[in-house]
Design a protein around this motif. Structure first.
Motif, PDB file in Angstrom:
ATOM      1  N   VAL A   1      -9.959 -18.956 -14.422  1.00 28.77           N
ATOM      2  CA  VAL A   1      -9.629 -20.374 -14.249  1.00 28.77           C
ATOM      3  C   VAL A   1      -9.020 -20.900 -15.547  1.00 28.77           C
ATOM      4  O   VAL A   1      -9.643 -20.822 -16.605  1.00 28.77           O
TER       5      VAL A   1
ATOM      6  N   ILE B   1     -17.320 -18.291 -16.677  1.00 31.14           N
ATOM      7  CA  ILE B   1     -16.315 -18.614 -15.660  1.00 31.14           C
ATOM      8  C   ILE B   1     -15.032 -17.873 -16.017  1.00 31.14           C
ATOM      9  O   ILE B   1     -14.505 -18.003 -17.116  1.00 31.14           O
ATOM     10  N   GLU B   2     -14.558 -17.091 -15.064  1.00 35.10           N
ATOM     11  CA  GLU B   2     -13.370 -16.273 -15.304  1.00 35.10           C
ATOM     12  C   GLU B   2     -12.283 -16.613 -14.297  1.00 35.10           C
ATOM     13  O   GLU B   2     -12.558 -17.015 -13.169  1.00 35.10           O
TER      14      GLU B   2
ATOM     15  N   SER C   1      -4.853 -16.241 -11.743  1.00 34.96           N
ATOM     16  CA  SER C   1      -5.797 -17.289 -12.119  1.00 34.96           C
ATOM     17  C   SER C   1      -5.511 -18.596 -11.388  1.00 34.96           C
ATOM     18  O   SER C   1      -4.405 -18.839 -10.919  1.00 34.96           O
TER      19      SER C   1
ATOM     20  N   ALA D   1     -16.135 -23.275 -11.535  1.00 32.76           N
ATOM     21  CA  ALA D   1     -16.747 -22.197 -10.759  1.00 32.76           C
ATOM     22  C   ALA D   1     -16.295 -22.246  -9.306  1.00 32.76           C
ATOM     23  O   ALA D   1     -16.147 -21.203  -8.654  1.00 32.76           O
TER      24      ALA D   1
ATOM     25  N   MET E   1     -13.243 -20.160  -9.006  1.00 30.55           N
ATOM     26  CA  MET E   1     -13.279 -18.720  -9.294  1.00 30.55           C
ATOM     27  C   MET E   1     -13.022 -17.912  -8.026  1.00 30.55           C
ATOM     28  O   MET E   1     -13.481 -18.261  -6.953  1.00 30.55           O
ATOM     29  N   GLU E   2     -12.297 -16.848  -8.193  1.00 25.34           N
ATOM     30  CA  GLU E   2     -11.978 -16.005  -7.024  1.00 25.34           C
ATOM     31  C   GLU E   2     -13.122 -15.100  -6.662  1.00 25.34           C
ATOM     32  O   GLU E   2     -13.913 -14.711  -7.442  1.00 25.34           O
TER      33      GLU E   2
END
Length: 151
Positions: A35, A32-33, A2, A147, A150-151
Motif C-alpha cells: 500500500v 502493512i505491505e 500496490s 490494511a 492490502m491484497e
C-alpha cells in the motif's frame, strides 16, 4: 501491484497536525505491505489523485459546524468528474473541533454516500485536546484503511 491510499487533509492547527501524523504512521505501519500512502493538503489534491487512489482518508477541522472550506473545495472539484468511477472504494474520516464535530462529520458522510464510497472504519471525532489515547485511535484509523487495501 500496490494499492494507493490517498490522505486528503486540512491541518491548520497543532491538534489536526498531530492527528495527521498519527494517521500517516498507522497507514505506514511496517506490517502493512503493498500500500502506497499519498498525503495531499486539501487545496492541493486533484482529480487525478482521487481517480488513481484505491481508498481514501479524509481529515478536517470542524469550522462553524461544517467541514473546512479547503476540504469542501476538494470535494467541489472532484465530485462530479469522479462520480461513477470511485464507487465501492473504502474511506475513513477524522474530524477535530474545539466544541463540536457532528455537522462536519455528517457533511463529509453525505458526500461519501453520494460518491458511493464504502465506510471502512468508524469516524474519529475529536473535540478539544489531542492526547495519547486520541493519537492511538488515529493510528488505528490509518492502519485500518491501509490494511483494507492490502491484497
Amino acid at each position: 501491484m500496490s494499492k494507493t491510499l490517498l490522505v486528503v487533509h486540512h491541518t491548520p492547527s497543532p491538534g489536526t497536525r498531530e492527528l495527521l501524523e498519527a494517521v500517516l504512521a498507522g497507514a505506514n505501519d511496517p506490517e502493512i505491505e503493498g500500500v502506497d500512502v499519498v498525503a495531499r493538503p486539501a487545496l492541493a489534491a486533484t482529480l487525478p489523485d482521487m481517480l488513481d487512489a484505491d481508498g481514501y482518508l479524509f481529515g478536517t477541522t470542524a469550522n462553524f459546524g461544517y467541514m473546512s472550506g479547503a476540504l469542501k473545495h476538494f470535494f467541489d472539484t472532484v465530485y462530479y468528474p469522479s462520480l461513477d468511477h470511485v464507487a465501492g472504494r473504502p474511506y475513513g474520516l477524522w474530524v477535530h473541533g474545539n466544541n463540536d464535530t457532528v455537522g462536519a462529520a455528517a457533511a463529509v458522510g453525505k458526500l461519501a454516500t453520494g460518491l458511493s464510497l464504502s465506510q471502512a472504519a468508524d469516524v474519529l471525532e475529536v473535540v478539544g485536546a489531542v492526547d495519547a489515547a486520541v493519537r492511538e485511535r488515529a493510528y488505528e484509523l490509518g492502519g485500518t484503511l491501509a490494511a483494507t487495501l492490502m491484497e
